[in-house]
Scaffold this motif. Sequence first.
Motif, PDB file in Angstrom:
ATOM      1  N   THR A  91      -4.553  -6.090   1.092  1.00 19.55           N
ATOM      2  CA  THR A  91      -3.316  -5.775   0.371  1.00 19.55           C
ATOM      3  C   THR A  91      -3.197  -6.676  -0.852  1.00 19.55           C
ATOM      4  N   LYS A  92      -3.435  -7.958  -0.684  1.00 16.48           N
ATOM      5  CA  LYS A  92      -3.363  -8.879  -1.824  1.00 16.48           C
ATOM      6  C   LYS A  92      -4.382  -8.527  -2.899  1.00 16.48           C
ATOM      7  N   ALA A  93      -5.535  -7.995  -2.500  1.00  8.73           N
ATOM      8  CA  ALA A  93      -6.596  -7.650  -3.447  1.00  8.73           C
ATOM      9  C   ALA A  93      -6.324  -6.356  -4.205  1.00  8.73           C
ATOM     10  N   GLY A  94      -5.385  -5.511  -3.696  1.00  5.54           N
ATOM     11  CA  GLY A  94      -5.075  -4.292  -4.432  1.00  5.54           C
ATOM     12  C   GLY A  94      -4.806  -3.047  -3.616  1.00  5.54           C
ATOM     13  N   ALA A  95      -4.868  -3.133  -2.291  1.00  7.30           N
ATOM     14  CA  ALA A  95      -4.460  -1.987  -1.477  1.00  7.30           C
ATOM     15  C   ALA A  95      -2.937  -1.871  -1.570  1.00  7.30           C
ATOM     16  N   LEU A  96      -2.405  -0.660  -1.495  1.00  7.94           N
ATOM     17  CA  LEU A  96      -0.954  -0.478  -1.519  1.00  7.94           C
ATOM     18  C   LEU A  96      -0.320  -1.161  -0.310  1.00  7.94           C
ATOM     19  N   PHE A  97      -0.913  -0.944   0.857  1.00  9.81           N
ATOM     20  CA  PHE A  97      -0.416  -1.576   2.073  1.00  9.81           C
ATOM     21  C   PHE A  97      -1.517  -1.622   3.107  1.00  9.81           C
ATOM     22  N   SER A  98      -1.326  -2.459   4.092  1.00  5.57           N
ATOM     23  CA  SER A  98      -2.281  -2.596   5.193  1.00  5.57           C
ATOM     24  C   SER A  98      -1.525  -2.806   6.489  1.00  5.57           C
ATOM     25  N   THR A  99      -2.131  -2.364   7.567  1.00  5.02           N
ATOM     26  CA  THR A  99      -1.647  -2.700   8.899  1.00  5.02           C
ATOM     27  C   THR A  99      -2.748  -3.506   9.578  1.00  5.02           C
ATOM     28  N   TYR A 100      -2.331  -4.443  10.413  1.00  9.95           N
ATOM     29  CA  TYR A 100      -3.307  -5.297  11.073  1.00  9.95           C
ATOM     30  C   TYR A 100      -2.683  -5.857  12.343  1.00  9.95           C
ATOM     31  N   ILE A 101      -3.555  -6.268  13.244  1.00 13.12           N
ATOM     32  CA  ILE A 101      -3.120  -6.776  14.538  1.00 13.12           C
ATOM     33  C   ILE A 101      -2.334  -8.068  14.366  1.00 13.12           C
ATOM     34  N   ASP A 102      -1.309  -8.212  15.170  1.00 12.14           N
ATOM     35  CA  ASP A 102      -0.526  -9.450  15.233  1.00 12.14           C
ATOM     36  C   ASP A 102      -1.336 -10.435  16.079  1.00 12.14           C
ATOM     37  N   ASN A 159       1.886  -4.233  -1.167  1.00 11.50           N
ATOM     38  CA  ASN A 159       1.670  -4.786  -2.497  1.00 11.50           C
ATOM     39  C   ASN A 159       2.637  -4.081  -3.452  1.00 11.50           C
ATOM     40  N   GLN A 160       3.727  -4.759  -3.779  1.00 10.64           N
ATOM     41  CA  GLN A 160       4.765  -4.160  -4.614  1.00 10.64           C
ATOM     42  C   GLN A 160       4.281  -3.898  -6.040  1.00 10.64           C
ATOM     43  N   THR A 161       3.374  -4.730  -6.529  1.00 13.49           N
ATOM     44  CA  THR A 161       2.827  -4.523  -7.869  1.00 13.49           C
ATOM     45  C   THR A 161       2.030  -3.224  -7.925  1.00 13.49           C
ATOM     46  N   VAL A 162       1.217  -2.984  -6.917  1.00 14.18           N
ATOM     47  CA  VAL A 162       0.440  -1.743  -6.852  1.00 14.18           C
ATOM     48  C   VAL A 162       1.384  -0.552  -6.709  1.00 14.18           C
ATOM     49  N   ALA A 163       2.427  -0.685  -5.900  1.00 18.09           N
ATOM     50  CA  ALA A 163       3.396   0.409  -5.742  1.00 18.09           C
ATOM     51  C   ALA A 163       3.984   0.783  -7.102  1.00 18.09           C
ATOM     52  N   LYS A 164       4.401  -0.205  -7.883  1.00 20.80           N
ATOM     53  CA  LYS A 164       4.951   0.077  -9.217  1.00 20.80           C
ATOM     54  C   LYS A 164       3.920   0.754 -10.104  1.00 20.80           C
ATOM     55  N   ARG A 165       2.699   0.240 -10.087  1.00 16.68           N
ATOM     56  CA  ARG A 165       1.626   0.808 -10.921  1.00 16.68           C
ATOM     57  C   ARG A 165       1.335   2.262 -10.553  1.00 16.68           C
ATOM     58  N   GLY A 180       3.580   4.246  -9.293  1.00 15.53           N
ATOM     59  CA  GLY A 180       4.822   5.010  -9.388  1.00 15.53           C
ATOM     60  C   GLY A 180       5.418   5.348  -8.034  1.00 15.53           C
ATOM     61  N   ILE A 181       5.151   4.522  -7.050  1.00  9.62           N
ATOM     62  CA  ILE A 181       5.659   4.763  -5.700  1.00  9.62           C
ATOM     63  C   ILE A 181       6.921   3.939  -5.483  1.00  9.62           C
ATOM     64  N   GLN A 182       8.004   4.630  -5.161  1.00  8.33           N
ATOM     65  CA  GLN A 182       9.268   3.975  -4.848  1.00  8.33           C
ATOM     66  C   GLN A 182       9.247   3.614  -3.366  1.00  8.33           C
ATOM     67  N   LEU A 183       9.212   2.328  -3.082  1.00 10.41           N
ATOM     68  CA  LEU A 183       9.171   1.897  -1.687  1.00 10.41           C
ATOM     69  C   LEU A 183      10.532   2.103  -1.034  1.00 10.41           C
ATOM     70  N   PRO A 184      10.535   2.611   0.204  1.00 11.06           N
ATOM     71  CA  PRO A 184      11.807   2.800   0.909  1.00 11.06           C
ATOM     72  C   PRO A 184      12.514   1.456   1.129  1.00 11.06           C
ATOM     73  N   ALA A 185      13.817   1.502   1.215  1.00 12.71           N
ATOM     74  CA  ALA A 185      14.603   0.293   1.491  1.00 12.71           C
ATOM     75  C   ALA A 185      14.103  -0.331   2.789  1.00 12.71           C
ATOM     76  N   GLY A 186      13.939  -1.638   2.777  1.00  7.28           N
ATOM     77  CA  GLY A 186      13.525  -2.346   3.979  1.00  7.28           C
ATOM     78  C   GLY A 186      12.024  -2.433   4.186  1.00  7.28           C
ATOM     79  N   ILE A 187      11.230  -1.748   3.358  1.00  4.97           N
ATOM     80  CA  ILE A 187       9.776  -1.814   3.493  1.00  4.97           C
ATOM     81  C   ILE A 187       9.263  -2.818   2.481  1.00  4.97           C
ATOM     82  N   VAL A 188       9.005  -4.023   2.957  1.00 10.76           N
ATOM     83  CA  VAL A 188       8.383  -5.034   2.105  1.00 10.76           C
ATOM     84  C   VAL A 188       7.170  -5.564   2.851  1.00 10.76           C
ATOM     85  N   SER A 189       7.367  -6.173   3.977  1.00 14.03           N
ATOM     86  CA  SER A 189       6.292  -6.605   4.869  1.00 14.03           C
ATOM     87  C   SER A 189       6.919  -6.863   6.234  1.00 14.03           C
TER      88      SER A 189
END
Length: 170
Positions: A104-115, A152-158, A160-169
């Motif tokens: 995600t930090k490298a440029g994926a919009l989002f990732s899921t991973y094991i806790d 990755n909020q920067t990628v979302a903006k690039r 043009g994806i409006q992230l839903p309220a409450g979706i940050v990480s």
Amino acid sequence: DQFKLLKKIVPNARRIGVIYDPGKSGFTIARVIKAAGEQNLEILEVPVASSPEVPGALTKLEGSIDVLFAIVDDTVYQPATIGHILLRCLKKGIPVFGFSHTLTKAGALFSTYIDYDSIGEVGAERVRMLLDGTPCEQIPFKFTTRWKYSVNQTVAKRLGIQLPAGIVSG
């Protein structure tokens, strides 16, 4: 569920691309197809046998997919290919759904991973059972069911994806 989160973040996504090496992660594809199907998502898969095949596989998917789903596969996702995949997808407007916070930090919009804390808890529970005298063969196998995600909020903006309220990480 990972694909439920995908639908929250990219609600118009219907076709999900997956590049994978059947020899390393072929067993995962059936589960991915089933889980995606439960969310009315279609998986378009392109198998590769070596990392030099990855750019061609990505070309095959371009124009046909709404999201690239990156699964853990070291033939496809290795230092020599990750940057190319992420940059090309960003340029083509294809969100990447990754498998680690680092991706995600490298440029994926989002990732899921094991806790990883939950993995430790499951391991500690198993050790406690052994110390209490439970024979090893009577200790059931258990997967962790807790996941985290990063966006990755920067990628979302690039993209043009409006992230839903409450979706940050989480």
